[in-house]
Design an enzyme around this catalytic site. Structure first.
Site, PDB file in Angstrom:
ATOM      1  CG  HIS B  78      -1.536   1.342   1.527  1.00 35.19           C
ATOM      2  ND1 HIS B  78      -2.500   1.917   0.739  1.00 35.19           N
ATOM      3  CD2 HIS B  78      -1.289   2.233   2.518  1.00 35.19           C
ATOM      4  CE1 HIS B  78      -2.830   3.097   1.236  1.00 35.19           C
ATOM      5  NE2 HIS B  78      -2.103   3.320   2.319  1.00 35.19           N
ATOM      6  CG  ASP B 107       6.063  18.118 -26.486  1.00 39.10           C
ATOM      7  OD1 ASP B 107       6.300  17.665 -25.349  1.00 39.10           O
ATOM      8  OD2 ASP B 107       5.351  17.526 -27.322  1.00 39.10           O
ATOM      9  CD1 TRP B 143       6.056   3.561   4.412  1.00 39.91           C
ATOM     10  CD2 TRP B 143       7.287   4.502   2.792  1.00 39.91           C
ATOM     11  NE1 TRP B 143       6.373   4.843   4.801  1.00 39.91           N
ATOM     12  CE2 TRP B 143       7.121   5.440   3.833  1.00 39.91           C
ATOM     13  CE3 TRP B 143       8.027   4.883   1.662  1.00 39.91           C
ATOM     14  CZ2 TRP B 143       7.676   6.726   3.786  1.00 39.91           C
ATOM     15  CZ3 TRP B 143       8.579   6.154   1.627  1.00 39.91           C
ATOM     16  CH2 TRP B 143       8.402   7.068   2.676  1.00 39.91           C
ATOM     17  CB  SER B 171      10.680   6.192 -14.387  1.00 42.59           C
ATOM     18  OG  SER B 171       9.557   7.016 -14.491  1.00 42.59           O
ATOM     19  CB  SER B 172      11.809   9.559 -10.410  1.00 44.48           C
ATOM     20  OG  SER B 172      10.678   8.897  -9.988  1.00 44.48           O
ATOM     21  CG  HIS B 255      12.309  15.090   5.632  1.00 46.57           C
ATOM     22  ND1 HIS B 255      11.202  14.958   6.419  1.00 46.57           N
ATOM     23  CD2 HIS B 255      12.295  16.357   5.185  1.00 46.57           C
ATOM     24  CE1 HIS B 255      10.564  16.112   6.474  1.00 46.57           C
ATOM     25  NE2 HIS B 255      11.216  16.984   5.740  1.00 46.57           N
ATOM     26  CD  GLU B 257       9.476  10.296  -2.547  1.00 49.17           C
ATOM     27  OE1 GLU B 257      10.426  10.619  -3.277  1.00 49.17           O
ATOM     28  OE2 GLU B 257       8.343  10.010  -2.981  1.00 49.17           O
ATOM     29  CE1 TYR B 259       7.978  19.943   3.525  1.00 54.95           C
ATOM     30  CE2 TYR B 259       9.698  18.485   4.307  1.00 54.95           C
ATOM     31  CZ  TYR B 259       8.697  19.395   4.566  1.00 54.95           C
ATOM     32  OH  TYR B 259       8.411  19.741   5.847  1.00 54.95           O
ATOM     33  CB  SER B 270      -0.171  29.131  -5.206  1.00 55.56           C
ATOM     34  OG  SER B 270       0.555  28.552  -4.141  1.00 55.56           O
ATOM     35  CG  HIS B 304      12.303  14.619  11.468  1.00 56.06           C
ATOM     36  ND1 HIS B 304      12.103  15.828  10.870  1.00 56.06           N
ATOM     37  CD2 HIS B 304      11.796  13.706  10.613  1.00 56.06           C
ATOM     38  CE1 HIS B 304      11.508  15.656   9.703  1.00 56.06           C
ATOM     39  NE2 HIS B 304      11.309  14.373   9.533  1.00 56.06           N
ATOM     40  CG  HIS B 305      11.695  10.238   9.495  1.00 50.44           C
ATOM     41  ND1 HIS B 305      10.353  10.095   9.269  1.00 50.44           N
ATOM     42  CD2 HIS B 305      12.071  11.326   8.789  1.00 50.44           C
ATOM     43  CE1 HIS B 305       9.935  11.035   8.444  1.00 50.44           C
ATOM     44  NE2 HIS B 305      10.966  11.808   8.138  1.00 50.44           N
ATOM     45  CB  THR B 330       5.589  24.607   6.601  1.00 47.15           C
ATOM     46  OG1 THR B 330       6.816  23.926   6.345  1.00 47.15           O
ATOM     47  CG2 THR B 330       4.455  23.761   6.089  1.00 47.15           C
ATOM     48  CE  LYS B 333       4.198  27.244  -0.346  1.00 44.19           C
ATOM     49  NZ  LYS B 333       5.019  28.041  -1.260  1.00 44.19           N
ATOM     50  NE  ARG B 452       4.063   3.520  10.997  1.00 41.82           N
ATOM     51  CZ  ARG B 452       4.887   4.204  10.190  1.00 41.82           C
ATOM     52  NH1 ARG B 452       5.870   4.928  10.696  1.00 41.82           N
ATOM     53  NH2 ARG B 452       4.715   4.189   8.895  1.00 41.82           N
TER      54      ARG B 452
HETATM   55  C1  HEM Z   1       5.612  21.234   9.405  1.00 43.88           C
HETATM   56  C2  HEM Z   1       6.205  20.375   8.689  1.00 43.88           C
HETATM   57  C3  HEM Z   1       6.509  18.961   9.138  1.00 43.88           C
HETATM   58  C4  HEM Z   1       7.147  18.536  10.252  1.00 43.88           C
HETATM   59  C5  HEM Z   1       7.731  19.398  11.347  1.00 43.88           C
HETATM   60  C6  HEM Z   1       7.176  17.103  10.187  1.00 43.88           C
HETATM   61  C7  HEM Z   1       7.749  16.272  11.141  1.00 43.88           C
HETATM   62  C8  HEM Z   1       7.750  14.901  11.098  1.00 43.88           C
HETATM   63  C9  HEM Z   1       8.399  14.047  12.044  1.00 43.88           C
HETATM   64  C10 HEM Z   1       9.202  14.517  13.238  1.00 43.88           C
HETATM   65  C11 HEM Z   1       8.180  12.755  11.666  1.00 43.88           C
HETATM   66  C12 HEM Z   1       8.703  11.490  12.343  1.00 43.88           C
HETATM   67  C13 HEM Z   1       7.724  10.959  13.287  1.00 43.88           C
HETATM   68  C14 HEM Z   1       8.109   9.629  13.845  1.00 43.88           C
HETATM   69  O1  HEM Z   1       8.320   8.663  13.071  1.00 43.88           O
HETATM   70  O2  HEM Z   1       8.185   9.526  15.072  1.00 43.88           O
HETATM   71  C15 HEM Z   1       7.385  12.798  10.487  1.00 43.88           C
HETATM   72  C16 HEM Z   1       6.938  11.683   9.803  1.00 43.88           C
HETATM   73  C17 HEM Z   1       6.416  11.715   8.538  1.00 43.88           C
HETATM   74  N1  HEM Z   1       6.083  12.859   7.836  1.00 43.88           N
HETATM   75 FE1  HEM Z   1       6.224  14.762   8.496  1.00 43.88          FE
HETATM   76  N2  HEM Z   1       6.549  16.683   9.076  1.00 43.88           N
HETATM   77  C18 HEM Z   1       6.141  17.789   8.395  1.00 43.88           C
HETATM   78  C19 HEM Z   1       5.496  17.825   7.190  1.00 43.88           C
HETATM   79  C20 HEM Z   1       5.312  16.725   6.394  1.00 43.88           C
HETATM   80  C21 HEM Z   1       4.877  16.777   5.029  1.00 43.88           C
HETATM   81  C22 HEM Z   1       4.578  18.035   4.258  1.00 43.88           C
HETATM   82  C23 HEM Z   1       4.822  15.497   4.597  1.00 43.88           C
HETATM   83  C24 HEM Z   1       4.425  14.940   3.247  1.00 43.88           C
HETATM   84  C25 HEM Z   1       3.734  15.510   2.365  1.00 43.88           C
HETATM   85  C26 HEM Z   1       5.197  14.642   5.679  1.00 43.88           C
HETATM   86  C27 HEM Z   1       5.240  13.275   5.592  1.00 43.88           C
HETATM   87  C28 HEM Z   1       5.673  12.454   6.593  1.00 43.88           C
HETATM   88  C29 HEM Z   1       5.716  11.032   6.489  1.00 43.88           C
HETATM   89  C30 HEM Z   1       5.334  10.193   5.252  1.00 43.88           C
HETATM   90  C31 HEM Z   1       6.162  10.556   7.721  1.00 43.88           C
HETATM   91  C32 HEM Z   1       6.289   9.118   8.217  1.00 43.88           C
HETATM   92  C33 HEM Z   1       7.178   8.230   7.494  1.00 43.88           C
HETATM   93  C34 HEM Z   1       7.104   6.836   8.098  1.00 43.88           C
HETATM   94  O3  HEM Z   1       7.651   6.622   9.170  1.00 43.88           O
HETATM   95  O4  HEM Z   1       6.500   5.966   7.466  1.00 43.88           O
HETATM   96  N3  HEM Z   1       5.484  15.423   6.769  1.00 43.88           N
HETATM   97  N4  HEM Z   1       7.127  14.112  10.143  1.00 43.88           N
HETATM   98 CU   LIG Z   2      10.571  13.825   7.686  1.00 43.98          CU
END
Ligand code: HEM
Ligand SMILES: [Cu+2]
Lengths: 374, 527
Positions: B78, B107, B143, B171-172, B255, B257, B259, B270, B304-305, B330, B333, B452
């Protein structure tokens, strides 16, 4: 617009109603029972309220615009598109809020990292899918397996109060003492978490992580493995009993005695029936999750033992794979996980259960000798 | 802006080829854009049906529908399919369709490579999806595929997974090179960088992110491949390697990714907010700088992950501060969008509904992101449903709603017909309610302690899981309505004028609807 407003109210009510009716739905973090967990809780609430406040302002302006500046109400668009003062302000103010937030967060973190001057040291090892607790200073260790019956998981039996959060041997720690945990893993990465302590740390194979806790309130605390570790990741709970110091000391003495008895059991002469009985229990906790209770396995990842060539003919190979594992597969080395008695029992069981009636048995002493030759 | 739109004189000379070869061999950015979008939607439904399996199993405690092994395959597939198959290709599809129209180019800069980047994708996903039918099953390690669960302990199909990731990466990268080449070389005379539409800006920056991090992803899967088949021990401690190294390399890709999956949506939103507020975008320049700042900072926050892996205190503090800092641009915006709406003349057609929901719900996701950034608190949140709630709030109402908003905004340009507004609004409201029902309770579950990636849970989590599953089914079923709306719009409907939205700005509205097969053969002039 009316319609939308009504829909929004209906949605909010739909979300909130069940919550107010059944008040025991936990929606927030619990403050926990340690100073760490309390500090985390207050950080959590502070940042939450900051977010709520910012949200009220931002969404307030937005909803006001949605309400008052609609084309359908004849709103004429203004034409402004920048304002340096405002833009600088809304960069600086959030920055200031964040700096203010970073200070207590840093203080808490520094304290969480101070693992010095501990009273008790316990080594925690993650295995697929159980925990081992080793009391380093007292020379005994044991495994902690989930004790929820498979029948409850398979919905053949009513689920108990602590469904999935109960173990055979909980970790026991003294209250009021600084307990240091040394974490590692045997196979893949696991993570040891007790929410009420505010302690979560990864257990990583080949590395040792440190963390600590001091629990002030006696009680039983429950948590789970929080790093995906394979198929039974959802079934390796953590249960910790925090007890008063005298009780803890008594318990430690008892454990040391039992460890001694276990060593003596290795010397004893065992009969096939005794080994089979003990083996069945050891098999259920150590082997059945992969090879299944009826020995049919889950091929190809987890081969069947029932009727397997190794269990029927190859005694040497059988002992080797149980003691040393099969590198590169999910079959672990059980040599250090199980006692000699349990190893002997489980191998004997596998060679005689489910119609594998070889009649052969392995004694604890033979296992002991086998291990010593290596 | 004024433009010379004399395109209708040429489109009779060479229209599309006939039959299947039109699609196999096409180098036309509009055809390729359509193929990307259709492919992405197919993947969205496939990834979505896996989510339905997950939510069905989690509807009640106990194991009912699938085995834990298969459950793990579902969560893994998924995530991979949604990230690499649904969201990223959808944005590339939008880029293909809109970038040339927005910058006044005939084009994409590299049309043959464009064809190749698209056709690699179905191959990659054929391989990835086929692992479900292999011995030992599909990848089951999440994933994020942390080693050693994905190396020593991975199923045999891991090798195919690695191969698929490599192809997606190629591709990307080719897609990104194409975007950069188009934007930097093919803008209409007079369109300076600071006059570019925001969607063009955000895609330019996204493309640089892609080129920077896709090779890192390719590197990490190659190291896995070596560990699995060639006896190296990059991630195996018993051979002198380090499982945590995997996480550092993965999140250095991971990370940025996240964004990559949101910046193009920022750009599209916008335009839409400004169009339906009938007011110019507030703070164009600060929007551009904010996106730039986010992109640069996204390289400095990856750990931070990994707050619980046992980093030294100094590292912990650095990544906490950097992550908190990224919330500032952020925030800028969000403030700009809200101020654009303020004192505008607002109307709420489907693109605007999706955009407003985007702003509100993405901001909620940003708030939980800010909470997760507080390292000590993250010890409680990490790897619980709170994180699942966070990233679904930024990705579903963020990336996915951004894509829906863009689709409704530009469908008249693509098809020459107006879509059915009533159905589109129904699609919005059902998605909005379903999405919130599905994901808001996950915050509560996480805070109450539910980890999770588990197929079964303790009894206190039952009620919120049930609500969440109901919301998820509702959200999932609603997406079939979107398919219906689009098909209906392609087949017919009210004729769309060149510029169906009175507040919209930009070169794409100067060509007729539907946009002819060849546009801007003579570049327009931008004042
Ligand atoms: C204000 C902006 C953001 C902050 C401060 C932030 C912070 C964080 C932090 C600290 C984690 C880790 C959490 C953990 O695993 O304990 C996290 C996870 C994640 N964030 Fe954000 N985030 C922000 C915006 C975004 C945006 C814009 C996206 C995507 C469009 C995003 C997608 C994700 C994803 C996919 C994960 C989890 C990945 C995984 O463990 O599977 N975040 N974020
Ligand atoms: Cu992140």
């Amino acid at each position: 617009m009316r319609v939308h407003a009504k829909r929004a109210v209906a949605l909010a009510a739909g979300l909130l109603l069940p919550v107010t009716v059944m008040a025991d739905w936990t929606m927030n973090m619990s403050p926990g029972v340690t100073s760490t967990s309390n500090q985390i809780f207050s950080l959590h609430m502070t940042i939450l309220w900051i977010c709520v406040a910012i949200g009220v302002i931002v969404f307030g302006v937005m909803f006001w615009s949605i309400f008052a500046h609609r084309k359908s109400r004849g709103a004429k668009p203004a034409n402004f598109h920048e304002n340096t003062v405002v833009e600088v302000l809304w960069t600086i103010i959030p920055l200031a809020i964040l700096v203010a937030m970073a200070i207590p967060a840093t203080a808490t973190l520094v304290e969480m990292y101070d693992t010095t001057e501990s009273d008790v040291d316990i080594k925690i090892t993650g295995y697929q899918w159980r925990w081992q607790y080793e009391y380093i200073d007292d020379d005994f260790s044991f495994f902690s397996n989930m004790s929820t019956p498979r029948d409850q998981i398979r919905n053949r039996q009513a689920k108990g109060e602590h469904y999935l959060l109960e173990v055979d041997n909980p970790l026991v720690i003294p209250v009021g003492k600084k307990v240091r945990f040394l974490l590692t893993a045997n196979d893949v990465i696991h993570s040891w978490w007790v929410p009420a302590f505010g302690v979560k740390k990864d257990a990583i194979p080949g590395f040792i992580n440190e963390t600590w806790t001091r629990v002030d309130v006696p009680g039983t605390y429950r948590g789970q493995c929080t790093e995906l570790c394979g198929k039974d990741h959802g079934f390796m709970p953590v249960v910790v009993k925090a007890v008063p110091e005298e009780e803890y000391n008594e318990w430690v003495a008892e454990q040391r005695e039992m460890a001694e008895m276990e060593r003596q059991l290795t010397e004893k002469d065992w009969t096939l029936d005794e080994l089979m009985e003990r083996g069945e229990r050891a098999y259920a906790t150590a082997c059945a999750s992969c090879h299944q209770a009826d020995g049919t396995g889950l091929p190809p990842a987890f081969p069947a033992l029932k009727g397997s060539q190794m269990a029927l003919e190859d005694m040497e190979g059988h002992i080797d794979i149980v003691v040393n594992g099969a590198p590169g597969t999910a079959m672990q080395a059980f040599g250090n996980q199980l006692s000699e008695v349990d190893l002997a029992a489980v191998i004997t069981y596998e060679r005689n259960a489910w119609g594998n009636n070889t009649g052969e048995m392995v004694t604890p002493k033979e296992i002991f000798d086998y291990k010593n030759q290596q | 802006m004024s433009a010379v739109a004399d395109t209708h004189t040429q489109d009779h000379h060479h229209g599309p080829a006939k039959g299947i070869s039109r699609w196999l061999l096409t180098t036309n950015h509009k055809d390729i854009g359509s193929m990307y979008l259709i492919f992405s939607f197919a993947m969205f439904l496939l990834g979505g049906s896996m989510a339905m399996v997950i939510r069905a199993e989690l509807f009640q405690p106990g194991l009912q529908i699938v085995e834990p092994e298969f459950f793990n395959q579902m969560t893994t597939m998924h995530g991979l399919i949604m990230v690499f198959g649904a969201v990223m290709p959808a944005f590339v599809g939008l880029a293909n369709w809109m970038l040339p129209l927005m910058v006044g180019a005939p084009d994409m800069a590299l049309p043959r490579m464009n064809n190749w980047s698209f056709w690699l994708l179905p191959c990659a996903f054929l391989i990835l999806v086929s692992t479900l039918f292999m011995q030992g099953g599909a990848p089951d390690f999440g994933w994020t595929f942390y080693a050693p669960l994905s190396t020593t302990y991975g199923p045999p199909s891991t090798t195919f997974f690695i191969f698929a990731v490599h192809i997606m990466g190629v591709s990307s990268i080719m897609g990104a090179i194409n975007v950069i080449a188009t934007i930097l070389n093919m803008r209409a005379p007079g369109m300076t960088l600071m006059k570019m539409p925001l969607f063009v800006w955000t895609w330019l920056i996204t493309a640089f992110l892609l080129i920077a991090v896709m090779p890192v992803l390719a590197g990490v899967v190659t190291m896995m491949l070596m560990d699995i088949h060639f006896g190296t021990s990059f991630f195996d401690a018993s051979g002198g390697g380090d499982p945590v190294l995997f996480q550092h390399v993965f999140w250095f890709f991971g990370h940025p990714e996240v964004y990559i999956m949101i910046l193009p949506a920022f750009g599209a939103i916008s335009h839409i907010v400004s169009a339906f507020s009938r007011k110019p975008l507030f703070g164009y320049a600060s929007m551009v700088y904010a996106v730039g700042a986010i992109a640069i900072m996204s390289f400095m926050v990856w750990a931070h992950h990994m707050f619980t892996v046992g980093m030294p205190l100094a590292g912990q503090l650095f990544f906490m501060y950097a992550t908190m800092l990224i919330a500032v641009p952020t925030g800028v915006k969000v403030f700009n969008w809200v101020t654009t709406m303020f004192r505008g003349s607002l109307s709420f057609e489907a693109p605007m509904l999706f955009s407003v929901a985007f702003i509100i719900l993405f901001t909620i996701g940003g708030f939980s992101g800010l909470m997760l950034a507080i390292a000590p608190a993250d010890f409680q949140y990490h790897d619980t449903y709170f994180v699942v709630a966070h990233f679904h709030y930024v990705l579903v109402p963020g990336a996915i709603f951004g894509i829906f908003a863009s689709a409704y905004f530009w469908l008249p340009k693509w098809t020459g017909h107006m879509y059915d507004e009533t159905l589109a609004k129904t699609h919005f409201w059902l998605s909005f309610i379903g999405m919130n029902l599905a994901f808001f309770p996950m915050h509560f579950l996480g805070l109450a302690g539910m980890p999770r990636r588990i197929p079964d849970y303790a009894l206190q989590f039952t009620d919120f899981n049930m609500i969440s599953s109901i919301g998820a089914f509702m959200f999932g079923a609603t997406q079939l309505l979107f398919l219906f709306i689009v098909v209906k719009c392609v087949k017919g409907g009210k004729k769309a004028p060149a510029k169906p939205w009175d507040g919209a700005e930009g070169l794409e509205w100067t060509v007729p609807s539907p946009a002819p097969y060849h546009t801007f053969s003579t570049p327009p002039e931008v004042k």
